[in-house]
Scaffold this active site. Sequence first.
Site, PDB file in Angstrom:
ATOM      1  N   TRP A 198      15.703  30.207 -30.387  1.00  0.00           N
ATOM      2  CA  TRP A 198      16.193  30.274 -31.763  1.00  0.00           C
ATOM      3  C   TRP A 198      17.611  29.679 -31.792  1.00  0.00           C
ATOM      4  CZ3 TRP A 198      20.594  32.481 -33.711  1.00  0.00           C
ATOM      5  CH2 TRP A 198      20.719  32.428 -35.111  1.00  0.00           C
ATOM      6  N   ARG A 442      11.477  41.550 -36.544  1.00  0.00           N
ATOM      7  CA  ARG A 442      12.291  41.501 -37.762  1.00  0.00           C
ATOM      8  C   ARG A 442      11.715  42.446 -38.828  1.00  0.00           C
ATOM      9  NH1 ARG A 442      14.014  37.092 -42.261  1.00  0.00           N
ATOM     10  NH2 ARG A 442      16.247  37.181 -41.977  1.00  0.00           N
ATOM     11  N   LYS A 475      10.688  26.560 -50.182  1.00  0.00           N
ATOM     12  CA  LYS A 475      10.952  26.672 -48.739  1.00  0.00           C
ATOM     13  C   LYS A 475       9.971  27.729 -48.224  1.00  0.00           C
ATOM     14  CE  LYS A 475      14.740  28.085 -45.632  1.00  0.00           C
ATOM     15  NZ  LYS A 475      16.147  28.547 -45.656  1.00  0.00           N
ATOM     16  N   TRP A 476       9.009  27.303 -47.426  1.00  0.00           N
ATOM     17  CA  TRP A 476       7.939  28.174 -46.915  1.00  0.00           C
ATOM     18  C   TRP A 476       8.329  28.620 -45.514  1.00  0.00           C
ATOM     19  CZ3 TRP A 476       2.401  28.175 -48.743  1.00  0.00           C
ATOM     20  CH2 TRP A 476       1.564  28.912 -47.902  1.00  0.00           C
ATOM     21  N   ASP A 477       8.686  29.879 -45.406  1.00  0.00           N
ATOM     22  CA  ASP A 477       9.242  30.377 -44.143  1.00  0.00           C
ATOM     23  C   ASP A 477       8.188  31.172 -43.369  1.00  0.00           C
ATOM     24  OD1 ASP A 477      11.167  30.883 -42.238  1.00  0.00           O
ATOM     25  OD2 ASP A 477      12.673  31.516 -43.686  1.00  0.00           O
ATOM     26  N   ASN A 479       8.857  33.993 -40.315  1.00  0.00           N
ATOM     27  CA  ASN A 479       9.962  34.487 -39.510  1.00  0.00           C
ATOM     28  C   ASN A 479       9.602  35.370 -38.332  1.00  0.00           C
ATOM     29  OD1 ASN A 479      12.336  33.294 -40.379  1.00  0.00           O
ATOM     30  ND2 ASN A 479      12.361  34.517 -42.233  1.00  0.00           N
ATOM     31  N   CYS A 525       9.490  25.923 -42.728  1.00  0.00           N
ATOM     32  CA  CYS A 525      10.592  26.546 -42.001  1.00  0.00           C
ATOM     33  C   CYS A 525       9.984  27.671 -41.180  1.00  0.00           C
ATOM     34  CB  CYS A 525      11.576  27.112 -43.031  1.00  0.00           C
ATOM     35  SG  CYS A 525      12.917  28.096 -42.342  1.00  0.00           S
ATOM     36  N   ASP A 547      18.285  27.205 -37.634  1.00  0.00           N
ATOM     37  CA  ASP A 547      19.234  28.069 -38.330  1.00  0.00           C
ATOM     38  C   ASP A 547      20.652  27.837 -37.829  1.00  0.00           C
ATOM     39  OD1 ASP A 547      17.541  29.257 -40.096  1.00  0.00           O
ATOM     40  OD2 ASP A 547      17.110  30.998 -38.847  1.00  0.00           O
TER      41      ASP A 547
HETATM   42  C1  GLA Z   1      14.879  32.140 -41.755  1.00  0.00           C
HETATM   43  C2  GLA Z   1      15.327  30.781 -42.247  1.00  0.00           C
HETATM   44  C3  GLA Z   1      16.673  30.888 -42.906  1.00  0.00           C
HETATM   45  C4  GLA Z   1      16.597  31.879 -44.043  1.00  0.00           C
HETATM   46  C5  GLA Z   1      16.120  33.221 -43.519  1.00  0.00           C
HETATM   47  C6  GLA Z   1      15.876  34.204 -44.636  1.00  0.00           C
HETATM   48  O1  GLA Z   1      15.629  32.560 -40.686  1.00  0.00           O
HETATM   49  O2  GLA Z   1      15.353  29.866 -41.203  1.00  0.00           O
HETATM   50  O3  GLA Z   1      17.095  29.638 -43.357  1.00  0.00           O
HETATM   51  O4  GLA Z   1      15.747  31.394 -45.038  1.00  0.00           O
HETATM   52  O5  GLA Z   1      14.907  33.089 -42.808  1.00  0.00           O
HETATM   53  O6  GLA Z   1      15.423  35.414 -44.188  1.00  0.00           O
END
Ligand code: GLA
Length: 730
Positions: A198, A442, A475-477, A479, A525, A547
Site C-alpha cells: 500500500w 478496515r 470513483k469506484w473503490d 478497500n 481505485c 494513495d
Molecule cells: C481509498 C482510496 C482513497 C479514498 C479512501 C476513502 O483508500 O484510495 O483515495 O477514496 O479509500 O475511504
Amino acid sequence: MDIIFHQKEKIFQINTENTSYLMAVADERYLGHLYYGKRMEDYHGFYLLRTEEKPFVPSINLREKSAFLDAFPQEYSTWGVGDYRESCLNVRNSDGCLGCELLFDSYRIIDGKPALKGLPATFCGESKGKTLEITCVDPVLSLKVILRYSIFEDSDAIARSAEIINESGQILHIEKALSACLDMDNEAFDMITLNGSWGRERRIVRRPASLGRQSAASVRGESSHQEHPFMALVTPGTDQTQGEVYAMHFVYSGNFMAMTEVTQFDSLRMVMGIHPDNFDWELKPGNHFQTPEVIMVYSDEGLGKMTRTYHDVYRNHLIRSPYLHRPRPILINNWEATYFDFDSDKLLDIAREAKKAGIEMLVMDDGWFGHRDNDDSSLGDWFVNENKIKGGLKKLVDDVQSEGLLFGLWFEPEMISPDSLLYKKHPEWVISIPGRVPTQIRCQYVLDLSRPEVVDYAYEAVASILRSADISYVKWDMNRQLCDIGSTYLNRKNQGELLHRYTLGVYKMQERLITEFPNLLLENCSGGGARFDPGMLYYSPQIWCSDDTDAIERLAIQEGTALVYPLSVMGAHVSDCPNHAVGRVTPFATRGHVALAGTFGYELDITKISDEDRAQVKLQTAMYHQYNDLIREGDYFRIASWQENHLYDCWQVVSKQKDETLVTYVQVLSQPNFRSRKIKLAGLDPKGVYKLEDTGKIYSGEMLMNAGFLIQRKMGDFISDLYHFKQINC
Ligand code: GLA
C-alpha cells in the site's frame, strides 16, 4: 500482419509487423513452441523442437515418454502424464484422478477477434485483426482446448487465451487453467516484475531468472498492491534501448500467477493465468470455461519499445471509454482535504475557490452516506447522509454545477460494513466460511458477488443514485482484500469457483454501469492502486495509482506503472504538504509536474493553502490544458531513473508526428560542486529542428538525441522543470 499454416511442415507462423511466433505440430500431434522473436520470413525451424535428438519420441521409444514430455517445448502444458514442469491445465476426472494430455486436432484462421464472454479483452477497434484458433484434444477425457492467438495490424502484441470444453458425458473439474505458456531456452535472462505495498505500488524489481520456480502472484482476490500481473524476461544488459524482452501482462483483476521456471536442461518456461490456489471449476458435460487473456510483447530494442507497444495496444485495443482521447476534467477531490469531516457548505466553499483556479470538477469522496463519519460503518447503505449533505444529493450536485463545476462521487459497491442496515438484513450476503467469524479488514466485509441478487442490489445502489442527479464521474473503490473464501450460495463442489465468480461479478456490474451511463467518466481505485490492471482498464479509462501522493514517492510508482500503462490512465493529483503519507515537503511546482504525467487533479483543501500555492493552481490548470493532448496521446520515453542513479529522474513524451516533445526533469537530490547535466533525448526526428519554448534556442533532433541537452544545475532538493520543444522545420 499475417497468420499462416505451412501445411507440409505443419508449422504455424504468426507475423506482426516486427515479430514472429512459430509453433509446430510434432510427431504424434504434440503441439510444440518453436520460436518467438524478431520477425522472420523463414519458418523452417522444426529442428528446434529437438525431436530427432534421441531418445525423445514416444513412438520410437515408449519407455522414455516422460523424458520426452518433460523436455519438449510445449505450447500449452498439462499436468499429470510426465511433464513435471509448471503446468497450464490441471483436470480431474469423475474418478477423482488428475491427468490430461493434449494433442493437436485442427485449426482455423479468422478475420477479427472474437469477444471473450463476460471478460475484459482486447478488440480490433479501428484497425484490422486476425485470430488463430488451434484446437487440441484429450481423447481420454473427451476434452477440447481451443488456444487463441490474436494480432492487430497496428501492433506487435499478441493476445492469447484458452477455452476449455467438456465434450464427455462426465463432470470434470478444472483445478488450474492458465492462459499462456512460453517455453524457450534460457539466455541468462533477468526477470522483471512490479512489486510493492500500500502506498508503494508497482516498483520495478529485477533479478536473475535462476534454477527452479520464481513467481509473481496474488491470492488476495484482486491484482493487489503487493505484486502485479506482469512479468518480463530480458537478455543480459537490456536497458531502455537495447536487449531482447519477452513480456506477459494479464487482462484480469483477481488472483493471478506469473511463473518462470528454469529447468534441469537450462530451458525456461514462463506461464501466466488465474492463480490455481482455491480454484476448482466444475465443468459439466457440454460446458465451456474461458480463461482471461494474456498480452504478450516481444521487443528487440529494450524495455522502451516494449513499453510503447503496451501503451499503444491498450490505447487502441483495450480502453473503451469515450474519454480515452479527450482531456479529462481537472478534478478536486475532498479526501485528503477533509477526510470524513465535511458537509455541503464545506464542499461548496472548496468548489467556489476551485472554480477561480481553473478546476473543472468536484469529487465528493468517502463519508457522504449512511452514518459514516469514519471507516467503521455504513458500506452497503447507499443513501445520502442529510446531516452532512443538507437538502440531499441532487441539491448539492445542482449547487456545485451552478458554481460552474461538474460533480463526481465515490462509491465502494462491493463492500458491506458489519454496522450497516444491509448487513442486518442480509448477513448471508457476506463472503464467509460457515461457523467461522469472518476476518474484518478496515472494519468491512466483502459482498458475495457470485450471488446474482447481490450483483443486482449493488449495481442498483449505484445506478439509482446516478439516475437521481447529474453525476459526471464515479470513483469506484475497493478497500480490502478477500479472505474466508466461502459462499452460502454456492454448493460444496462449487466453492472453488467463488474467487473467479467474484471477479466476473465485478465485471458484470461495471459493464452494466458503462452501458447504462455511456458518458460517465469512471475511475477505478482500490485502496490506492491495488486493482490497477488491464482488466479494469477495459471499463475505466483511468485508475487511481496510489494513495501516496508525495511527488517523490510518485516518481517510482509512476515509473513502474508507466512501464506498461499509458500516462493517460494513471490517476495522479497534487496534494498538500507535509505529505500525508510520508511527511515530506516538496515544492508546489514539482507536485504539479509529477501529477501532469497522469490524469491530473487536486487532493487538498484549496481554501486553506497559501495564496502563493493558490496562484500556482491557476498556472498549473493552464499548463494541463497546454500539454494534455501531447501527454495523453504521445510516445513515452524513460530517460533516467532516480531509482537507479539516486539523484534525478527524467522522462519525455514525444508526439506521434515527432513535432513536439515535453521533457520532465526532477532533481531529487542536489549535489555540491556540480555543473550542468547532459541528458540524451529520444524519439525525435533526427533531421528535425526544434525550438525550446522557454529560451527560443534552436537544436537539431540529431544533436539532442546523440550529443544531448544540458540541464542547468539547480539549488535544492525535489526541484523540477519542464522543457517543451517544438519542431520548426516541418
Ligand atoms: C481509498 C482510496 C482513497 C479514498 C479512501 C476513502 O483508500 O484510495 O483515495 O477514496 O479509500 O475511504
